[in-house]
Design an enzyme around this catalytic site. Structure first.
Site, short mmCIF file in Angstrom:
data_model
loop_
_atom_site.label_atom_id
_atom_site.label_comp_id
_atom_site.label_asym_id
_atom_site.label_seq_id
_atom_site.Cartn_x
_atom_site.Cartn_y
_atom_site.Cartn_z
N SER A 115 0.82 -1.22 0.00
CA SER A 115 0.00 0.00 0.00
C SER A 115 0.85 1.27 0.00
CB SER A 115 -0.90 0.03 1.24
OG SER A 115 -1.76 -1.07 1.22
N ILE A 164 1.73 -0.15 7.02
CA ILE A 164 2.50 -1.40 6.99
C ILE A 164 2.49 -2.08 8.37
CG2 ILE A 164 4.73 -2.48 6.43
CD1 ILE A 164 3.14 -1.03 4.07
N GLY A 176 -24.37 -1.48 29.67
CA GLY A 176 -23.37 -0.45 30.01
C GLY A 176 -21.98 -1.06 30.22
N GLU A 207 -5.86 -6.06 3.97
CA GLU A 207 -5.69 -7.20 3.04
C GLU A 207 -6.84 -7.27 2.03
OE1 GLU A 207 -3.65 -10.60 4.31
OE2 GLU A 207 -2.74 -9.57 6.03
N SER A 266 -13.79 -5.00 2.15
CA SER A 266 -14.93 -5.87 1.80
C SER A 266 -15.40 -5.59 0.37
CB SER A 266 -16.08 -5.63 2.78
OG SER A 266 -15.65 -6.02 4.07
N1 CAA Z 1 -5.15 -13.88 -7.26
C1 CAA Z 1 -4.21 -14.08 -8.19
N2 CAA Z 1 -3.98 -13.20 -9.19
C2 CAA Z 1 -4.74 -12.09 -9.22
C3 CAA Z 1 -5.74 -11.82 -8.27
C4 CAA Z 1 -5.94 -12.78 -7.24
N3 CAA Z 1 -6.86 -12.60 -6.28
N4 CAA Z 1 -6.33 -10.63 -8.57
C5 CAA Z 1 -5.71 -10.17 -9.66
N5 CAA Z 1 -4.76 -11.04 -10.05
C6 CAA Z 1 -3.85 -10.95 -11.21
C7 CAA Z 1 -4.64 -11.03 -12.50
O1 CAA Z 1 -4.82 -12.38 -12.89
C8 CAA Z 1 -3.74 -10.28 -13.44
O2 CAA Z 1 -2.67 -11.15 -13.79
P1 CAA Z 1 -1.99 -11.09 -15.27
O3 CAA Z 1 -1.52 -9.67 -15.44
O4 CAA Z 1 -0.87 -12.07 -15.20
O5 CAA Z 1 -3.07 -11.46 -16.23
C9 CAA Z 1 -3.15 -9.17 -12.56
O6 CAA Z 1 -3.26 -9.65 -11.22
C10 CAA Z 1 -3.88 -7.85 -12.70
O7 CAA Z 1 -5.23 -8.09 -12.35
P2 CAA Z 1 -6.42 -7.12 -12.73
O8 CAA Z 1 -6.29 -6.69 -14.15
O9 CAA Z 1 -7.67 -7.81 -12.31
O10 CAA Z 1 -6.11 -5.86 -11.81
P3 CAA Z 1 -7.10 -4.73 -11.34
O11 CAA Z 1 -6.27 -3.54 -11.12
O12 CAA Z 1 -8.29 -4.61 -12.22
O13 CAA Z 1 -7.70 -5.28 -9.96
C11 CAA Z 1 -7.61 -5.78 -7.63
C12 CAA Z 1 -6.95 -5.86 -9.00
C13 CAA Z 1 -8.36 -7.07 -7.39
C14 CAA Z 1 -8.53 -4.60 -7.42
C15 CAA Z 1 -6.36 -5.66 -6.76
O14 CAA Z 1 -5.71 -4.41 -7.00
C16 CAA Z 1 -6.60 -5.82 -5.29
O15 CAA Z 1 -6.75 -6.93 -4.79
N6 CAA Z 1 -6.60 -4.69 -4.54
C17 CAA Z 1 -6.61 -4.73 -3.12
C18 CAA Z 1 -5.20 -4.65 -2.61
C19 CAA Z 1 -5.09 -5.17 -1.23
O16 CAA Z 1 -5.64 -6.20 -0.87
N7 CAA Z 1 -4.30 -4.45 -0.44
C20 CAA Z 1 -4.03 -4.90 0.87
C21 CAA Z 1 -2.78 -4.24 1.33
S1 CAA Z 1 -1.73 -5.31 2.16
C22 CAA Z 1 -2.23 -5.30 3.78
O17 CAA Z 1 -3.28 -4.85 4.15
C23 CAA Z 1 -1.25 -6.04 4.57
C24 CAA Z 1 -1.12 -5.73 5.98
O18 CAA Z 1 -0.13 -5.17 6.38
C25 CAA Z 1 -2.14 -6.29 6.92
#
Ligand code: CAA
Length: 380
Positions: free
Chosen positions: A126, A157, A340, A363, A366
């Site tokens: 992020s 992070i 309470g 992560e 929703s």
């Molecule tokens: N599993 C495996 N591969 C995936 C995937 C998944 N769930 N989602 C997307 N991909 C892959 C796609 O297959 C694609 O692969 P190729 O380029 O090889 O074909 C690539 O990723 C790009 O995918 P999209 O075109 O679908 O990408 P997008 O931009 O349209 O959407 C998204 C992607 C699902 C919105 C993604 O950006 C996402 O999950 N966002 C949320 C991010 C997140 O979860 N952040 C959490 C931060 S970490 C954190 O919180 C940790 C902590 O410290 C607790």
């Protein structure tokens, strides 16, 4: 279809439960107030094998499955969800990805230390302007001879101040967008790498969350994980497993809410008997129990798919979406049952609500889980 855990899985659950009650519970309120990171507890979790639970023993892990990881995380999070997320991130977002995609050099040098709990890991995807839309990485890594030069900022992070090793996603080719992102292993203390102040959070207050900044940080080329351009796939794949971990954390909070509610409702009298005799309370307890079991079934299904080597990203998203939702609902009901007393620190349930809320955010929010599920439905 089987609904019974193996003996080994039952032992893991029992070990985690006993450890959580003896070693984590006594100081959990104090840590919630002070926000102090549970350094000693994390060290002991490492000694138990819980920081590298799914890693092969060749790399100092416990060599267990994802179902065992979920069982342990539920018990730990039931007592202190802050400790739960520290453990989940190290196991799912750091060790899992390194074992699957790291070179021999990376596994020997870094994974062994992370899996044994001697060192702690963090996952840095992020950024201030790349949260849900994670492809919009502004952090850059430019190749310069035998190094990459890293510049940029990360935020939110988990383990940010306490970790020793960081998996950092950065753009190595902006023109390729998601296919131009790469993952690097960066060590704490390298020149130009600094962390920000610990965020003062609503819940999971003793896990440390902060921003990171990189100013011309030199990363040796051997610390590139997998290959150039695979960083976004790496992040998505590790997050699929991470979402199972957060679902387990949410279930732990929901179970704690139910257990506290059962105990309190048997002790508290109103209208001449224990409030557990009132249907208004009984219906709440019953609804909480059904929701928790449904969340568990979804989560163990996702974990079993992962262990069987099947696709599990949709199942993981479903598990996290539902478990996080019901964790908030169960914590709210627990407060209502406590009246309470539910609104003051002494009874813990107010903390369950504060801790539960983040499981709907990190992560993948929703809304992102719904997006993942809907895309899977429409593309199948
Ligand atoms: N599993 C495996 N591969 C995936 C995937 C998944 N769930 N989602 C997307 N991909 C892959 C796609 O297959 C694609 O692969 P190729 O380029 O090889 O074909 C690539 O990723 C790009 O995918 P999209 O075109 O679908 O990408 P997008 O931009 O349209 O959407 C998204 C992607 C699902 C919105 C993604 O950006 C996402 O999950 N966002 C949320 C991010 C997140 O979860 N952040 C959490 C931060 S970490 C954190 O919180 C940790 C902590 O410290 C607790």
């Amino acid at each position: 279809m089987e609904f019974e855990f193996t003996n080994e899985q039952k032992i893991i659950r029992q070990t985690a439960k006993e450890f959580a009650e003896a070693e984590i519970a006594p100081s959990s309120i104090e840590r919630d107030i002070s926000g102090k990171f549970p350094t000693e507890i994390v060290k002991k979790l490492g000694e138990l094998g819980f920081m590298g639970i799914m890693v092969h023993p060749d790399y100092e892990g416990a060599g267990l499955d994802t179902v065992s990881h979920v069982l342990a995380l539920i018990e730990i999070s039931k007592v202190d969800a802050s400790v739960g997320v520290i453990m989940s991130v190290n196991n799912s977002l750091v060790c899992f990805g390194l074992e699957k995609y790291g070179s021999d050099f990376i596994k020997k040098k870094y994974l062994t230390q992370l899996a044994s709990g001697q060192k702690l890991g963090a996952f840095a995807l992020s950024e201030p302007e790349a949260g849900s839309d994670a492809t919009k990485q502004k952090t850059s890594a430019v190749k310069d001879g035998d190094n990459y030069i890293l510049n940029g900022t990360k935020n939110w992070i988990t383990n940010g101040q306490s970790a020793d090793y960081f998996l950092v996603m950065a753009s190595t080719d902006k023109s390729k967008e998601s296919k131009g992102i790469s993952t690097f292993l960066v060590e704490k203390g390298w020149d130009g790498f600094e962390h920000g102040k610990k965020e003062d959070k609503l819940g999971i207050r003793s896990s440390d969350t902060c921003s990171l900044s990189f100013s011309n940080v030199k990363i040796p080329v051997e610390n590139l994980i997998w290959e150039e351009g695979k960083g976004f796939n790496f992040a998505m794949e590790t997050l699929n497993g991470g979402r199972i971990g957060i679902a387990a954390q949410a279930i732990g909070i929901a179970e704690a809410s139910l257990e506290a509610s059962i105990k309190y409702s048997k002790e508290r009298n109103a209208f001449d008997s224990a409030i557990s005799n009132l249907q208004a309370i009984q219906f709440k307890l019953a609804d909480m129990a059904v929701k928790i079991d449904a969340a568990k079934l979804l989560t163990f299904r996702a974990a079993s798919f992962k262990d069987a080597g099947e696709k599990y990203f949709k199942e993981a998203a479903m598990a996290k979406l539902y478990a996080s939702k019901i964790a908030v609902e169960c914590a709210l009901e627990a407060i209502q049952i406590h009246g309470g007393y539910g609104y003051v620190r002494e009874y813990l349930v107010e903390r369950y609500l504060r801790d539960a809320k983040i499981t709907e955010i990190y992560e993948g929010t929703s809304e992102i889980q719904r997006l993942v599920i809907a895309r899977a439905l429409l593309n199948s």
